[in-house]
Design a protein around this motif. Structure first.
Motif, mmCIF file in Angstrom:
data_model
loop_
_atom_site.group_PDB
_atom_site.id
_atom_site.type_symbol
_atom_site.label_atom_id
_atom_site.label_comp_id
_atom_site.label_asym_id
_atom_site.label_seq_id
_atom_site.Cartn_x
_atom_site.Cartn_y
_atom_site.Cartn_z
ATOM 1 N N LYS A 69 66.114 -29.396 15.669
ATOM 2 C CA LYS A 69 67.558 -29.257 15.661
ATOM 3 C C LYS A 69 68.139 -29.601 17.034
ATOM 4 O O LYS A 69 67.488 -29.432 18.058
ATOM 5 N N VAL A 70 69.380 -30.052 17.026
ATOM 6 C CA VAL A 70 70.116 -30.287 18.273
ATOM 7 C C VAL A 70 70.776 -28.974 18.665
ATOM 8 O O VAL A 70 71.462 -28.351 17.857
ATOM 9 N N CYS A 71 70.581 -28.561 19.906
ATOM 10 C CA CYS A 71 70.939 -27.205 20.313
ATOM 11 C C CYS A 71 72.292 -27.144 21.018
ATOM 12 O O CYS A 71 72.465 -27.698 22.099
ATOM 13 N N ASP A 399 81.487 -22.149 5.836
ATOM 14 C CA ASP A 399 80.658 -21.492 6.844
ATOM 15 C C ASP A 399 80.218 -22.537 7.859
ATOM 16 O O ASP A 399 79.307 -23.324 7.593
ATOM 17 N N PRO A 400 80.855 -22.589 9.041
ATOM 18 C CA PRO A 400 80.528 -23.651 10.000
ATOM 19 C C PRO A 400 79.102 -23.577 10.519
ATOM 20 O O PRO A 400 78.478 -24.618 10.754
ATOM 21 N N LEU A 405 73.860 -26.167 10.617
ATOM 22 C CA LEU A 405 72.407 -26.059 10.478
ATOM 23 C C LEU A 405 71.881 -27.057 9.448
ATOM 24 O O LEU A 405 70.863 -27.714 9.670
ATOM 25 N N GLU A 406 72.592 -27.200 8.351
ATOM 26 C CA GLU A 406 72.159 -28.141 7.318
ATOM 27 C C GLU A 406 72.161 -29.571 7.834
ATOM 28 O O GLU A 406 71.325 -30.390 7.438
ATOM 29 N N LEU A 442 78.068 -33.293 15.239
ATOM 30 C CA LEU A 442 78.472 -31.928 14.905
ATOM 31 C C LEU A 442 79.884 -31.916 14.338
ATOM 32 O O LEU A 442 80.165 -31.242 13.347
ATOM 33 N N VAL A 443 80.776 -32.687 14.968
ATOM 34 C CA VAL A 443 82.156 -32.767 14.474
ATOM 35 C C VAL A 443 82.182 -33.309 13.050
ATOM 36 O O VAL A 443 82.895 -32.801 12.166
ATOM 37 N N ALA A 444 81.381 -34.330 12.788
ATOM 38 C CA ALA A 444 81.323 -34.907 11.444
ATOM 39 C C ALA A 444 80.822 -33.899 10.421
ATOM 40 O O ALA A 444 81.281 -33.879 9.267
#
Length: 450
Positions: A69-71, A399-400, A405-406, A442-444
């Motif tokens: 994952k990107v943290c 749920d952001p 996470l997905e 993340l914005v997308a």
């Protein structure tokens, strides 16, 4: 993936048994009661070759979901880049296997490394002296409060509401054992920084020993620290600042705007996130308070022949002086982690540390602007921020954290973990490691921009 593997051959075992004066491995373990022995062979799968073993371990490591994952996680532990020189040098045998120098002057290399660490921390803090490191930032903050109580000869400890809630809990646990009162000053719900009127009301009592500030605070906001320090000083209280060391490449050193003690957690300086530790805490103060400084202090001197050498100058802890006169219960310092930080800071240099801070600052503001443009998203606090900020989503049923996470991104923590009224509000941290593509990703994941 480097793996140290040292097999013992049959002849190796025979040589060791002979040196011990034993005839067999059974004799070596004969003092263990039979009832505690397994009594059968271990049920292990067949042995693997080294390439097979490495492949198996890599497969197990890949099962860690966070590794892919990107943290964007914040809240005190951050995903900063670690130059390869840091683990290479810190992992050398003379450092990695060294133990507490109980005969310290024999360990000149260790002492010199600690001395360099102290020098760097004192310069970052803008103060005269630093110790050899603490366990972590939270315990350093608690030790600083105790030190301030002893110096000021007052008992009330004031902690600002922007201090990390877990550090505040550690402080209150320490203070409870000593019967010291702790007062928490709330943050302004709109700004995200200290409510100065509430602070003035607490200071007006005239019994405050110290005011504890976190800069930037837990919400990522920049406190009006110089103004808080001025008000605390006017009330006769000492000022303790818990600082993000990366921020000190850009922000004014706390000692220069009135801080008497500066502490913090050093994880950002060349240490991995490591599931929360081990890390180290740093601690600096003014010269007049040096004899109340907890832990160890390494000094530089010359011997009778004029040769430079390093010594343990002070050890004001319970292992070395009478317990009733000890200034701290800290039993050691995290030398290996502090060494990694020293290498990291030396590799960066002053200009590199400033560039690091600038990257965090600009990238965090870029992402914040992109998120605020999303339908239903908002930044919770108005105050300026460094590399971390709080966002909330008012989009019903969305749920952001789960959506991120997905899509392969880690964000948080959720502030509802500590404050029920802030459930659903997420801390988002942006370090120099985050790329434009990752931030846009993340914005997308959170929707199309308006």
């Amino acid at each position: 993936m480097a793996i140290d593997y040292i097999p013992h051959t049959g002849s190796d075992r025979e040589a060791m048994l002979a040196a011990l004066g034993l005839g067999s491995v059974d004799e070596l373990f004969e003092d263990i009661p039979p009832a505690l022995r397994l009594g059968r062979a271990l049920d292990l799968p067949p042995a693997l070759t080294e390439p097979e073993l490495v492949a198996h371990l890599e497969e197990l490591a890949a099962a860690n979901a966070g590794a892919r994952k990107v943290c964007f996680l914040g809240g005190g532990v951050y995903d900063h880049f670690i130059p390869s020189v840091v683990p290479y040098l810190a992992g050398r045998g003379e450092f990695a296997t060294a133990y507490t120098p109980y005969q310290p002057e024999v360990s000149q290399g260790t002492l010199r490394a600690i001395f360099e660490f102290q020098t760097m921390i004192a310069e970052l803090a803008g103060l005269d002296v630093a110790n050899a490191s603490m366990y972590d930032g939270a315990t350093a903050l608690a030790e600083a409060a105790f030190m301030a109580v002893n110096v000021a000869r007052r008992e009330r400890i004031v902690v600002l509401g922007g201090v990390h809630p877990e550090a505040s809990q550690v402080l209150q646990t320490y203070a409870g054992g000593q019967g010291l009162p702790v007062t928490v000053v709330p943050v302004d719900p709109e700004e995200g920084t200290t409510d100065l009127k509430a602070l003035d009301e607490v200071l007006a009592a005239g019994d405050v020993a110290c005011v504890l500030i976190q800069q930037p605070n837990f919400y990522g906001c920049l406190e009006p620290a110089p103004e808080i320090a001025r008000r605390a000083k006017a009330a006769g209280a000492m000022v303790v600042v818990s600082a993000d060391p990366v921020s000190l490449g850009l922000l004014e050193a706390p000692g220069r705007y009135g801080a008497d003690i500066v502490v913090g957690d050093g994880q950002s300086l060349g240490l991995p996130m490591a599931f929360g530790g081990p890390h180290f805490g740093f601690f600096a103060c003014r010269a007049e308070h040096v004899r109340r400084l907890p832990g160890r202090i390494v000094g530089r001197t010359v011997d009778r022949q004029g040769r430079e050498g390093y010594v343990l100058t002070l050890q004001t802890r319970e292992q070395h002086i009478r317990r009733d006169r000890a200034t701290s219960n800290i039993c050691t310092n995290h030398s290996l982690m502090a060494l990694a930080a020293t290498i990291h800071l030396a590799a960066l240099g002053p200009r590199g540390l400033r560039q690091l801070g600038e990257l965090c600052l600009h990238k965090a503001h870029y992402l914040a602007e992109r998120i605020e443009a999303l339908p239903g998203f908002r930044r919770v606090f108005r105050a300026s921020f460094f590399k971390e900020f709080v966002v909330a989503c008012d989009r019903p049923g969305f749920d952001p954290a789960a959506a991120a996470l997905e899509a392969g991104y880690l964000v948080g923590p959720d502030l509802g973990r500590w404050e029920r009224e802030r459930r659903g509000q997420l801390l988002v941290a942006v370090t120099e490691r985050r790329t434009r593509e990752q931030m846009d990703g993340l914005v997308a994941a959170w929707g199309v921009t308006a």
